[in-house]
Design a protein around this motif. Structure first.
Motif, PDB file in Angstrom:
ATOM      1  N   UNK A 251       0.856  -1.175   0.000  1.00  0.00           N
ATOM      2  CA  UNK A 251       0.000   0.000   0.000  1.00  0.00           C
ATOM      3  C   UNK A 251       0.897   1.233   0.000  1.00  0.00           C
ATOM      4  N   UNK A 252       0.531   2.246  -0.768  1.00  0.00           N
ATOM      5  CA  UNK A 252       1.305   3.483  -0.817  1.00  0.00           C
ATOM      6  C   UNK A 252       0.704   4.528   0.108  1.00  0.00           C
ATOM      7  N   UNK A 253       1.560   5.138   0.922  1.00  0.00           N
ATOM      8  CA  UNK A 253       1.205   6.341   1.669  1.00  0.00           C
ATOM      9  C   UNK A 253       2.061   7.465   1.100  1.00  0.00           C
ATOM     10  N   UNK A 254       1.433   8.537   0.659  1.00  0.00           N
ATOM     11  CA  UNK A 254       2.186   9.626   0.039  1.00  0.00           C
ATOM     12  C   UNK A 254       1.681  10.968   0.545  1.00  0.00           C
ATOM     13  N   UNK A 255       2.332  12.023   0.047  1.00  0.00           N
ATOM     14  CA  UNK A 255       1.979  13.370   0.474  1.00  0.00           C
ATOM     15  C   UNK A 255       0.728  13.934  -0.135  1.00  0.00           C
ATOM     16  N   UNK A 256       0.013  13.139  -0.935  1.00  0.00           N
ATOM     17  CA  UNK A 256      -1.308  13.529  -1.403  1.00  0.00           C
ATOM     18  C   UNK A 256      -1.356  14.490  -2.564  1.00  0.00           C
ATOM     19  N   UNK A 257      -0.202  14.740  -3.228  1.00  0.00           N
ATOM     20  CA  UNK A 257      -0.194  15.585  -4.414  1.00  0.00           C
ATOM     21  C   UNK A 257      -0.187  14.745  -5.681  1.00  0.00           C
ATOM     22  N   UNK A 258      -0.624  15.341  -6.788  1.00  0.00           N
ATOM     23  CA  UNK A 258      -0.677  14.577  -8.037  1.00  0.00           C
ATOM     24  C   UNK A 258       0.238  15.145  -9.116  1.00  0.00           C
ATOM     25  N   UNK A 259       1.266  15.886  -8.699  1.00  0.00           N
ATOM     26  CA  UNK A 259       2.217  16.437  -9.667  1.00  0.00           C
ATOM     27  C   UNK A 259       3.608  15.889  -9.384  1.00  0.00           C
ATOM     28  N   UNK A 260       4.459  15.980 -10.377  1.00  0.00           N
ATOM     29  CA  UNK A 260       5.872  15.619 -10.277  1.00  0.00           C
ATOM     30  C   UNK A 260       6.055  14.198  -9.727  1.00  0.00           C
ATOM     31  N   UNK A 261       7.077  13.994  -8.902  1.00  0.00           N
ATOM     32  CA  UNK A 261       7.379  12.669  -8.377  1.00  0.00           C
ATOM     33  C   UNK A 261       6.247  12.141  -7.508  1.00  0.00           C
ATOM     34  N   UNK A 262       5.645  13.029  -6.727  1.00  0.00           N
ATOM     35  CA  UNK A 262       4.579  12.612  -5.833  1.00  0.00           C
ATOM     36  C   UNK A 262       3.399  12.042  -6.618  1.00  0.00           C
ATOM     37  N   UNK A 263       3.051  12.705  -7.699  1.00  0.00           N
ATOM     38  CA  UNK A 263       1.963  12.207  -8.531  1.00  0.00           C
ATOM     39  C   UNK A 263       2.339  10.951  -9.286  1.00  0.00           C
ATOM     40  N   UNK A 264       3.593  10.872  -9.744  1.00  0.00           N
ATOM     41  CA  UNK A 264       4.029   9.729 -10.532  1.00  0.00           C
ATOM     42  C   UNK A 264       4.028   8.445  -9.731  1.00  0.00           C
ATOM     43  N   UNK A 265       4.497   8.497  -8.476  1.00  0.00           N
ATOM     44  CA  UNK A 265       4.532   7.280  -7.666  1.00  0.00           C
ATOM     45  C   UNK A 265       3.115   6.786  -7.382  1.00  0.00           C
ATOM     46  N   UNK A 266       2.199   7.714  -7.129  1.00  0.00           N
ATOM     47  CA  UNK A 266       0.824   7.316  -6.835  1.00  0.00           C
ATOM     48  C   UNK A 266       0.119   6.755  -8.072  1.00  0.00           C
ATOM     49  N   UNK A 267       0.289   7.428  -9.215  1.00  0.00           N
ATOM     50  CA  UNK A 267      -0.365   6.964 -10.438  1.00  0.00           C
ATOM     51  C   UNK A 267       0.145   5.592 -10.849  1.00  0.00           C
ATOM     52  N   UNK A 268       1.464   5.376 -10.743  1.00  0.00           N
ATOM     53  CA  UNK A 268       2.027   4.077 -11.117  1.00  0.00           C
ATOM     54  C   UNK A 268       1.580   2.987 -10.154  1.00  0.00           C
TER      55      UNK A 268
END
Length: 203
Positions: free
Chosen positions: A40-57
């Motif tokens: 499961x991914x926990x991230x900073x909740x943004x959808x741009x740049x690296x933050x968005x890329x890790x979540x989308x992938x």
């Protein structure tokens, strides 16, 4: 090695849109591998740049994603409304606490002062025995060489305990990062002693 159960991995990384695209590609690779391993991914909740890329992938690979973003940054970082769960906090301290609470492990990628602040906080609390979750730094290109050299020098001067340095695992590939995370979760203990530099694992 594979973990015996899905883990919630908190990934710290950049949200800047001014960085080299290869860093964004690295974040996407992390998301893909996370999903492949069933985490499961926990991230900073943004959808741009690296933050968005890790979540989308991660989502593209079938992983569940949890985003945590402060209300004040939701427009600046463009909140990831595609997250399976999006937590909006009142401020940065609440954001970090929520991310920490959701996570079984922490993975830092190349990033700026925000990424560094987050990695240092969970690493410090680990070194003080406040949790036993693994803290891993993924550095395939020597991005953090200067920082790691400085930390090793601080240890030599007595400002950083050698056993604290041993609790930061540095790896140079995505598979090695998840191997370290899964091994760290499986063997989560306090480290009483260790080498006098951050542990760099060779893939």
């Amino acid at each position: 090695m594979n973990s015996s159960r899905p883990a919630a991995v908190c990934v710290y990384c950049a949200s800047s849109t001014s960085i080299d695209p290869r860093h964004v590609a690295l974040a996407a690779e992390v998301g893909t591998e996370l999903a492949r391993r069933g985490h499961v991914l926990v991230s900073g909740g943004g959808r741009v740049s690296m933050m968005g890329a890790v979540a989308a992938a991660a989502r593209a690979g079938g992983a569940r994603t949890i985003g945590v973003i402060p209300e004040a940054l939701s427009s600046r970082e463009i909140a990831d409304f595609d997250s399976d769960e999006l937590i909006v906090t009142t401020g940065m301290r609440e954001r970090k606490a929520a991310m920490d609470g959701c996570a079984d492990a922490f993975l830092g990628l190349p990033g700026g002062i925000g990424t560094l602040e987050e990695v240092f906080e969970v690493w410090t609390s680990r070194s003080l025995g406040m949790h036993a979750k693994p803290v891993v730094l993924l550095d395939p290109e020597g991005f953090y060489d200067g920082l790691l050299g400085w930390l090793t020098d601080l240890a030599g001067r007595g400002f950083v305990r050698p056993e604290a340095l041993a609790l930061l695992t540095v790896v140079d590939s995505v598979p090695a990062a998840f191997d370290a995370i899964e091994d760290g979760i499986a063997h989560a203990t306090r480290v009483e002693a260790g080498p006098s530099a951050p542990v760099r694992v060779q893939d």
